[in-house]
Write a protein that holds these residues in place. Structure first.
Motif, PDB file in Angstrom:
ATOM      1  N   PHE A  55       6.781  20.369  14.798  1.00  0.00           N
ATOM      2  CA  PHE A  55       5.716  19.428  14.481  1.00  0.00           C
ATOM      3  C   PHE A  55       4.374  20.094  14.739  1.00  0.00           C
ATOM      4  O   PHE A  55       4.198  20.833  15.696  1.00  0.00           O
ATOM      5  N   GLY A  56       3.455  19.848  13.856  1.00  0.00           N
ATOM      6  CA  GLY A  56       2.138  20.473  13.898  1.00  0.00           C
ATOM      7  C   GLY A  56       1.940  21.366  12.682  1.00  0.00           C
ATOM      8  O   GLY A  56       0.820  21.535  12.209  1.00  0.00           O
ATOM      9  N   VAL A  57       3.041  21.902  12.130  1.00  0.00           N
ATOM     10  CA  VAL A  57       2.956  22.746  10.945  1.00  0.00           C
ATOM     11  C   VAL A  57       2.472  21.921   9.742  1.00  0.00           C
ATOM     12  O   VAL A  57       1.907  22.468   8.798  1.00  0.00           O
ATOM     13  N   GLU A  58       2.639  20.607   9.810  1.00  0.00           N
ATOM     14  CA  GLU A  58       2.265  19.728   8.699  1.00  0.00           C
ATOM     15  C   GLU A  58       0.806  19.281   8.758  1.00  0.00           C
ATOM     16  O   GLU A  58       0.294  18.677   7.816  1.00  0.00           O
ATOM     17  N   SER A  59       0.120  19.568   9.844  1.00  0.00           N
ATOM     18  CA  SER A  59      -1.225  19.031  10.065  1.00  0.00           C
ATOM     19  C   SER A  59      -2.214  19.391   8.967  1.00  0.00           C
ATOM     20  O   SER A  59      -2.979  18.541   8.505  1.00  0.00           O
ATOM     21  N   GLU A  60      -2.208  20.636   8.539  1.00  0.00           N
ATOM     22  CA  GLU A  60      -3.157  21.061   7.500  1.00  0.00           C
ATOM     23  C   GLU A  60      -2.929  20.291   6.208  1.00  0.00           C
ATOM     24  O   GLU A  60      -3.879  19.841   5.558  1.00  0.00           O
ATOM     25  N   LEU A  61      -1.671  20.108   5.823  1.00  0.00           N
ATOM     26  CA  LEU A  61      -1.373  19.350   4.612  1.00  0.00           C
ATOM     27  C   LEU A  61      -1.750  17.880   4.784  1.00  0.00           C
ATOM     28  O   LEU A  61      -2.302  17.266   3.864  1.00  0.00           O
ATOM     29  N   LEU A  83       7.211  17.090   2.455  1.00  0.00           N
ATOM     30  CA  LEU A  83       7.899  17.892   3.467  1.00  0.00           C
ATOM     31  C   LEU A  83       7.342  19.309   3.431  1.00  0.00           C
ATOM     32  O   LEU A  83       7.216  19.910   2.368  1.00  0.00           O
ATOM     33  N   VAL A  84       7.014  19.802   4.601  1.00  0.00           N
ATOM     34  CA  VAL A  84       6.380  21.105   4.745  1.00  0.00           C
ATOM     35  C   VAL A  84       7.397  22.090   5.299  1.00  0.00           C
ATOM     36  O   VAL A  84       8.157  21.751   6.214  1.00  0.00           O
ATOM     37  N   ASN A  85       7.412  23.307   4.772  1.00  0.00           N
ATOM     38  CA  ASN A  85       8.293  24.335   5.330  1.00  0.00           C
ATOM     39  C   ASN A  85       7.945  24.553   6.793  1.00  0.00           C
ATOM     40  O   ASN A  85       6.780  24.691   7.145  1.00  0.00           O
ATOM     41  N   GLY A  86       8.962  24.562   7.617  1.00  0.00           N
ATOM     42  CA  GLY A  86       8.777  24.768   9.040  1.00  0.00           C
ATOM     43  C   GLY A  86       9.518  23.711   9.821  1.00  0.00           C
ATOM     44  O   GLY A  86       9.886  22.666   9.291  1.00  0.00           O
ATOM     45  N   GLY A  87       9.740  23.993  11.090  1.00  0.00           N
ATOM     46  CA  GLY A  87      10.513  23.079  11.896  1.00  0.00           C
ATOM     47  C   GLY A  87       9.753  22.422  13.017  1.00  0.00           C
ATOM     48  O   GLY A  87      10.147  21.372  13.504  1.00  0.00           O
ATOM     49  N   PHE A 139       0.832  -1.201   0.000  1.00  0.00           N
ATOM     50  CA  PHE A 139       0.000   0.000   0.000  1.00  0.00           C
ATOM     51  C   PHE A 139       0.868   1.252   0.000  1.00  0.00           C
ATOM     52  O   PHE A 139       1.989   1.242   0.507  1.00  0.00           O
ATOM     53  N   PRO A 140       0.360   2.338  -0.581  1.00  0.00           N
ATOM     54  CA  PRO A 140       1.096   3.597  -0.516  1.00  0.00           C
ATOM     55  C   PRO A 140       1.140   4.102   0.931  1.00  0.00           C
ATOM     56  O   PRO A 140       0.117   4.128   1.609  1.00  0.00           O
ATOM     57  N   LEU A 141       2.316   4.482   1.384  1.00  0.00           N
ATOM     58  CA  LEU A 141       2.503   5.010   2.733  1.00  0.00           C
ATOM     59  C   LEU A 141       3.206   6.358   2.594  1.00  0.00           C
ATOM     60  O   LEU A 141       4.366   6.428   2.178  1.00  0.00           O
ATOM     61  N   ILE A 142       2.472   7.411   2.916  1.00  0.00           N
ATOM     62  CA  ILE A 142       2.922   8.770   2.670  1.00  0.00           C
ATOM     63  C   ILE A 142       3.196   9.465   3.994  1.00  0.00           C
ATOM     64  O   ILE A 142       2.312   9.601   4.830  1.00  0.00           O
ATOM     65  N   GLY A 143       4.433   9.889   4.175  1.00  0.00           N
ATOM     66  CA  GLY A 143       4.816  10.610   5.380  1.00  0.00           C
ATOM     67  C   GLY A 143       4.753  12.111   5.137  1.00  0.00           C
ATOM     68  O   GLY A 143       5.264  12.604   4.141  1.00  0.00           O
ATOM     69  N   VAL A 144       4.096  12.814   6.043  1.00  0.00           N
ATOM     70  CA  VAL A 144       3.986  14.271   5.958  1.00  0.00           C
ATOM     71  C   VAL A 144       4.658  14.836   7.208  1.00  0.00           C
ATOM     72  O   VAL A 144       4.221  14.563   8.324  1.00  0.00           O
ATOM     73  N   THR A 145       5.730  15.593   7.002  1.00  0.00           N
ATOM     74  CA  THR A 145       6.517  16.052   8.144  1.00  0.00           C
ATOM     75  C   THR A 145       7.153  17.411   7.867  1.00  0.00           C
ATOM     76  O   THR A 145       7.357  17.768   6.705  1.00  0.00           O
ATOM     77  N   PRO A 146       7.468  18.165   8.908  1.00  0.00           N
ATOM     78  CA  PRO A 146       8.165  19.447   8.711  1.00  0.00           C
ATOM     79  C   PRO A 146       9.587  19.208   8.187  1.00  0.00           C
ATOM     80  O   PRO A 146      10.321  18.374   8.729  1.00  0.00           O
TER      81      PRO A 146
END
Length: 184
Positions: free
Chosen positions: A84-90, A78-82, A44-51
């Motif tokens: 954790f929590g900045v990635e939640s919206e994405l 990868l989301v701009n920012g350092g 299955f596709p496993l997608i990590g979303v992280t700062p």
């Protein structure tokens, strides 16, 4: 919690080709899905979303406040920012964009998960909460049973579709929420 990921979640995701999104690092609960995917030879596709500034890239020198990306993930956002929590919206937005029926499974969790639960509820994503998994998940279970809470859990309960499950009812609940009954 490790056996739940290995024996239930990874096989279900592989069998039904369910894309799974998580925090993408090897730290704590977040790392369990990647470990389970590897252990079960999941497809299955496993997608990590992280700062981006919290991610330790493969081959990079370890640094304070950087967490290794979990290598069994198929993709990373990868989301701009350092912090954790900045990635939640994405994370919530990608879940809605990629899934025919987005579902948020809440297992354990801290303050970021508390805020993400509300984001999922506001987005109309059903929340499936694993009772007995600890921390925020159990707080939600308790608040749900009482029908009251003194924080954002109350708003989450008022606007969201919440189902409580146990280890034994986890897979049937996920199949129902994904509308996969009868699909093999």
């Amino acid at each position: 919690l490790k056996p739940i990921f290995i024996n239930k979640l990874a096989p279900l995701a592989t069998e039904h080709h369910i894309a799974v999104l998580d925090g993408g690092t090897q730290a704590g609960i977040v790392g369990l899905m990647g470990m389970a995917r590897q252990h079960t030879n999941g497809t299955f596709p496993l997608i990590g979303v992280t700062p981006a500034e919290s991610a330790l890239m493969p081959g990079a020198t370890p640094a304070k406040h950087r967490y290794a990306l979990e290598p069994s993930h198929t993709h990373f956002a990868l989301v701009n920012g350092g912090d954790f929590g900045v990635e939640s919206e994405l994370l919530v937005g990608l879940g809605r964009a990629l899934a025919r029926r987005p579902v948020a499974l809440l297992v354990n969790g801290g303050e970021i998960v508390r805020r993400e639960a509300l984001m999922h509820a506001r987005a109309g994503n059903p929340l499936l909460v694993l009772a007995g998994s600890g921390r925020v998940a159990d707080e939600i279970v308790d608040a749900f049973k009482r029908g009251t809470s003194n924080d954002i859990l109350m708003e989450t309960m008022m606007i969201g579709t919440i189902r409580i499950c146990t280890v034994d009812t986890l897979v049937p609940n996920l199949l129902s929420l994904f509308q996969l009954e009868g699909v093999s």
